[in-house]
Scaffold this motif. Structure first.
Motif, PDB file in Angstrom:
ATOM      1  N   ILE A 294       0.868  -1.175   0.000  1.00  0.00           N
ATOM      2  CA  ILE A 294       0.000   0.000   0.000  1.00  0.00           C
ATOM      3  C   ILE A 294       0.903   1.222   0.000  1.00  0.00           C
ATOM      4  O   ILE A 294       1.773   1.371   0.853  1.00  0.00           O
ATOM      5  CB  ILE A 294      -0.932   0.004   1.227  1.00  0.00           C
ATOM      6  N   ILE A 295       0.702   2.072  -0.992  1.00  0.00           N
ATOM      7  CA  ILE A 295       1.491   3.290  -1.150  1.00  0.00           C
ATOM      8  C   ILE A 295       0.545   4.469  -1.012  1.00  0.00           C
ATOM      9  O   ILE A 295      -0.441   4.568  -1.748  1.00  0.00           O
ATOM     10  CB  ILE A 295       2.171   3.367  -2.537  1.00  0.00           C
ATOM     11  N   GLN A 296       0.839   5.356  -0.079  1.00  0.00           N
ATOM     12  CA  GLN A 296       0.021   6.558   0.054  1.00  0.00           C
ATOM     13  C   GLN A 296       0.767   7.743  -0.543  1.00  0.00           C
ATOM     14  O   GLN A 296       1.919   7.984  -0.222  1.00  0.00           O
ATOM     15  CB  GLN A 296      -0.367   6.809   1.511  1.00  0.00           C
ATOM     16  N   PHE A 297       0.098   8.435  -1.457  1.00  0.00           N
ATOM     17  CA  PHE A 297       0.630   9.679  -1.989  1.00  0.00           C
ATOM     18  C   PHE A 297       0.070  10.808  -1.125  1.00  0.00           C
ATOM     19  O   PHE A 297      -1.078  10.767  -0.711  1.00  0.00           O
ATOM     20  CB  PHE A 297       0.173   9.920  -3.424  1.00  0.00           C
ATOM     21  N   THR A 298       0.882  11.820  -0.882  1.00  0.00           N
ATOM     22  CA  THR A 298       0.390  13.038  -0.269  1.00  0.00           C
ATOM     23  C   THR A 298       0.935  14.204  -1.079  1.00  0.00           C
ATOM     24  O   THR A 298       1.991  14.105  -1.694  1.00  0.00           O
ATOM     25  CB  THR A 298       0.798  13.150   1.224  1.00  0.00           C
ATOM     26  N   GLY A 299       0.168  15.267  -1.109  1.00  0.00           N
ATOM     27  CA  GLY A 299       0.565  16.459  -1.846  1.00  0.00           C
ATOM     28  C   GLY A 299      -0.653  17.325  -2.071  1.00  0.00           C
ATOM     29  O   GLY A 299      -1.794  16.852  -2.005  1.00  0.00           O
ATOM     30  N   LEU A 300      -0.409  18.582  -2.331  1.00  0.00           N
ATOM     31  CA  LEU A 300      -1.505  19.531  -2.520  1.00  0.00           C
ATOM     32  C   LEU A 300      -2.235  19.276  -3.835  1.00  0.00           C
ATOM     33  O   LEU A 300      -1.749  18.559  -4.715  1.00  0.00           O
ATOM     34  CB  LEU A 300      -0.954  20.957  -2.485  1.00  0.00           C
ATOM     35  N   SER A 301      -3.410  19.868  -3.964  1.00  0.00           N
ATOM     36  CA  SER A 301      -4.180  19.762  -5.192  1.00  0.00           C
ATOM     37  C   SER A 301      -3.339  20.277  -6.365  1.00  0.00           C
ATOM     38  O   SER A 301      -2.753  21.355  -6.292  1.00  0.00           O
ATOM     39  CB  SER A 301      -5.461  20.591  -5.076  1.00  0.00           C
ATOM     40  N   GLY A 302      -3.248  19.486  -7.414  1.00  0.00           N
ATOM     41  CA  GLY A 302      -2.475  19.871  -8.591  1.00  0.00           C
ATOM     42  C   GLY A 302      -1.028  19.442  -8.557  1.00  0.00           C
ATOM     43  O   GLY A 302      -0.285  19.683  -9.519  1.00  0.00           O
ATOM     44  N   ALA A 303      -0.583  18.782  -7.481  1.00  0.00           N
ATOM     45  CA  ALA A 303       0.829  18.382  -7.365  1.00  0.00           C
ATOM     46  C   ALA A 303       1.185  17.198  -8.249  1.00  0.00           C
ATOM     47  O   ALA A 303       2.366  16.942  -8.469  1.00  0.00           O
ATOM     48  CB  ALA A 303       1.176  18.069  -5.912  1.00  0.00           C
TER      49      ALA A 303
ATOM     50  N   ALA B  98       1.737   1.182   5.209  1.00  0.00           N
ATOM     51  CA  ALA B  98       1.659   2.010   4.001  1.00  0.00           C
ATOM     52  C   ALA B  98       2.892   2.896   3.861  1.00  0.00           C
ATOM     53  O   ALA B  98       3.247   3.641   4.768  1.00  0.00           O
ATOM     54  CB  ALA B  98       0.395   2.866   4.018  1.00  0.00           C
ATOM     55  N   THR B  99       3.522   2.799   2.720  1.00  0.00           N
ATOM     56  CA  THR B  99       4.673   3.629   2.377  1.00  0.00           C
ATOM     57  C   THR B  99       4.171   5.008   1.958  1.00  0.00           C
ATOM     58  O   THR B  99       3.106   5.133   1.360  1.00  0.00           O
ATOM     59  CB  THR B  99       5.436   2.962   1.215  1.00  0.00           C
ATOM     60  N   LEU B 100       4.950   6.048   2.256  1.00  0.00           N
ATOM     61  CA  LEU B 100       4.539   7.421   1.958  1.00  0.00           C
ATOM     62  C   LEU B 100       5.415   8.044   0.874  1.00  0.00           C
ATOM     63  O   LEU B 100       6.633   8.109   1.008  1.00  0.00           O
ATOM     64  CB  LEU B 100       4.619   8.279   3.227  1.00  0.00           C
ATOM     65  N   ILE B 101       4.762   8.509  -0.194  1.00  0.00           N
ATOM     66  CA  ILE B 101       5.430   9.268  -1.247  1.00  0.00           C
ATOM     67  C   ILE B 101       4.824  10.669  -1.247  1.00  0.00           C
ATOM     68  O   ILE B 101       3.613  10.829  -1.398  1.00  0.00           O
ATOM     69  CB  ILE B 101       5.275   8.607  -2.634  1.00  0.00           C
ATOM     70  N   TRP B 102       5.694  11.665  -1.062  1.00  0.00           N
ATOM     71  CA  TRP B 102       5.255  13.060  -1.042  1.00  0.00           C
ATOM     72  C   TRP B 102       5.525  13.688  -2.399  1.00  0.00           C
ATOM     73  O   TRP B 102       6.669  13.773  -2.837  1.00  0.00           O
ATOM     74  CB  TRP B 102       5.987  13.815   0.054  1.00  0.00           C
ATOM     75  N   LEU B 103       4.457  14.116  -3.063  1.00  0.00           N
ATOM     76  CA  LEU B 103       4.584  14.872  -4.297  1.00  0.00           C
ATOM     77  C   LEU B 103       4.591  16.338  -3.905  1.00  0.00           C
ATOM     78  O   LEU B 103       3.547  16.940  -3.642  1.00  0.00           O
ATOM     79  CB  LEU B 103       3.451  14.536  -5.262  1.00  0.00           C
ATOM     80  N   LYS B 104       5.801  16.867  -3.820  1.00  0.00           N
ATOM     81  CA  LYS B 104       6.039  18.220  -3.329  1.00  0.00           C
ATOM     82  C   LYS B 104       6.036  19.182  -4.517  1.00  0.00           C
ATOM     83  O   LYS B 104       6.621  18.895  -5.557  1.00  0.00           O
ATOM     84  CB  LYS B 104       7.402  18.237  -2.622  1.00  0.00           C
ATOM     85  N   CYS B 105       5.381  20.316  -4.330  1.00  0.00           N
ATOM     86  CA  CYS B 105       5.351  21.328  -5.383  1.00  0.00           C
ATOM     87  C   CYS B 105       5.100  22.671  -4.719  1.00  0.00           C
ATOM     88  O   CYS B 105       4.278  22.767  -3.794  1.00  0.00           O
ATOM     89  CB  CYS B 105       4.242  21.003  -6.389  1.00  0.00           C
TER      90      CYS B 105
ATOM     91  N   GLU C 232       3.519  19.445   6.241  1.00  0.00           N
ATOM     92  CA  GLU C 232       4.524  18.800   5.402  1.00  0.00           C
ATOM     93  C   GLU C 232       4.999  17.518   6.077  1.00  0.00           C
ATOM     94  O   GLU C 232       5.227  17.497   7.296  1.00  0.00           O
ATOM     95  CB  GLU C 232       5.701  19.743   5.151  1.00  0.00           C
ATOM     96  N   PRO C 233       5.133  16.447   5.313  1.00  0.00           N
ATOM     97  CA  PRO C 233       5.565  15.171   5.897  1.00  0.00           C
ATOM     98  C   PRO C 233       6.959  15.281   6.513  1.00  0.00           C
ATOM     99  O   PRO C 233       7.863  15.863   5.919  1.00  0.00           O
ATOM    100  CB  PRO C 233       5.592  14.219   4.703  1.00  0.00           C
ATOM    101  N   LEU C 234       7.094  14.722   7.690  1.00  0.00           N
ATOM    102  CA  LEU C 234       8.384  14.721   8.372  1.00  0.00           C
ATOM    103  C   LEU C 234       9.234  13.518   7.982  1.00  0.00           C
ATOM    104  O   LEU C 234      10.452  13.567   8.075  1.00  0.00           O
ATOM    105  CB  LEU C 234       8.175  14.750   9.893  1.00  0.00           C
ATOM    106  N   GLN C 235       8.585  12.432   7.550  1.00  0.00           N
ATOM    107  CA  GLN C 235       9.322  11.207   7.250  1.00  0.00           C
ATOM    108  C   GLN C 235       8.779  10.523   6.007  1.00  0.00           C
ATOM    109  O   GLN C 235       8.429   9.339   6.042  1.00  0.00           O
ATOM    110  CB  GLN C 235       9.260  10.245   8.438  1.00  0.00           C
ATOM    111  N   ALA C 236       8.733  11.233   4.894  1.00  0.00           N
ATOM    112  CA  ALA C 236       8.305  10.592   3.648  1.00  0.00           C
ATOM    113  C   ALA C 236       9.359   9.565   3.229  1.00  0.00           C
ATOM    114  O   ALA C 236      10.553   9.773   3.407  1.00  0.00           O
ATOM    115  CB  ALA C 236       8.125  11.644   2.558  1.00  0.00           C
ATOM    116  N   ASP C 237       8.889   8.456   2.682  1.00  0.00           N
ATOM    117  CA  ASP C 237       9.809   7.430   2.196  1.00  0.00           C
ATOM    118  C   ASP C 237      10.443   7.850   0.871  1.00  0.00           C
ATOM    119  O   ASP C 237      11.541   7.415   0.536  1.00  0.00           O
ATOM    120  CB  ASP C 237       9.061   6.100   2.044  1.00  0.00           C
ATOM    121  N   LEU C 238       9.732   8.684   0.125  1.00  0.00           N
ATOM    122  CA  LEU C 238      10.237   9.236  -1.133  1.00  0.00           C
ATOM    123  C   LEU C 238       9.603  10.607  -1.314  1.00  0.00           C
ATOM    124  O   LEU C 238       8.396  10.760  -1.127  1.00  0.00           O
ATOM    125  CB  LEU C 238       9.880   8.322  -2.312  1.00  0.00           C
TER     126      LEU C 238
END
Length: 195
Positions: free
Chosen positions: A4-13, A98-105, A144-150
């Motif tokens: 299970i991979i969770q993406f996080t990021g703002l709308s449009g990221a 769940a692994t965390l991937i942060w789509l930062k923009c 903002e994620p403190l410990q994103a895996d990517l």
């Protein structure tokens, strides 16, 4: 058991864009992928929820529970939701691995992109009838994620570069035991090149 991979990021990221690219890549390489798009599930599984902190945390909790319930049928389950609170992200990691991937923009890049017109509406005067008062990251909380895996900077990387880096990360992840099984994930005995 799928990852299970969770993406996080703002709308449009780029959460949905990356998810769709991964679906296409998965089809090409016979990797079974399920996309749980937060926008879609807001209309079905989570249609009774609003945008308070409690409702946002419940939204993410339901998406995680659904992902866990179908994980035996897929290699990867991607949860593409804004997921603005560390509490929610940490809960998915603790409960489901769940692994965390942060789509930062940057906010400036997101305002310029604005594919859904949400930032334009959030920047309207407070008295405007179309004003959005709770757009995450602009006039509502995004921790903002403190410990994103990517972490992927989608403001400076192309879709192809983001996909390539994600696939490389998934290759590394597949060498770890699948959550709850203690056995290595078998999916990357196949060709996992993003090409």
């Amino acid at each position: 058991m799928g990852h299970i991979i969770q993406f996080t990021g703002l709308s449009g990221a780029g959460k949905t864009t990356l998810s769709n690219a991964l679906l296409e890549w998965g089809n090409q390489h016979h990797v079974k992928i399920k996309l749980i798009d937060g926008d879609v599930y807001r209309q079905t599984l989570c249609k009774d929820l609003g945008f308070s902190k409690a409702d946002r945390l419940e939204n993410v909790s339901r998406l995680g529970a659904y992902a866990a319930s179908i994980s035996a049928d897929y290699d990867y389950i991607f949860i593409a939701a804004i997921n603005p609170y560390e509490e929610g992200r940490n809960s998915l990691k603790a409960r489901y691995g769940a692994t965390l991937i942060w789509l930062k923009c940057s906010l400036q890049a997101l305002i310029a992109r604005d594919p859904k017109g949400l930032y334009r509406k959030a920047l309207l005067p407070d008295s405007h009838p179309e004003k959005i008062h709770n757009l995450t990251g602009l006039n509502d909380t995004f921790e903002e994620p403190l410990q994103a895996d990517l972490t992927l900077d989608t403001g400076s990387l192309s879709v192809e570069e983001v996909l390539s880096q994600t696939v490389s990360f998934l290759n590394q992840l597949s060498l770890l035991p699948a959550p709850g099984t203690g056995t290595l994930s078998p999916i990357y005995t196949r060709n996992a090149s993003p090409e």
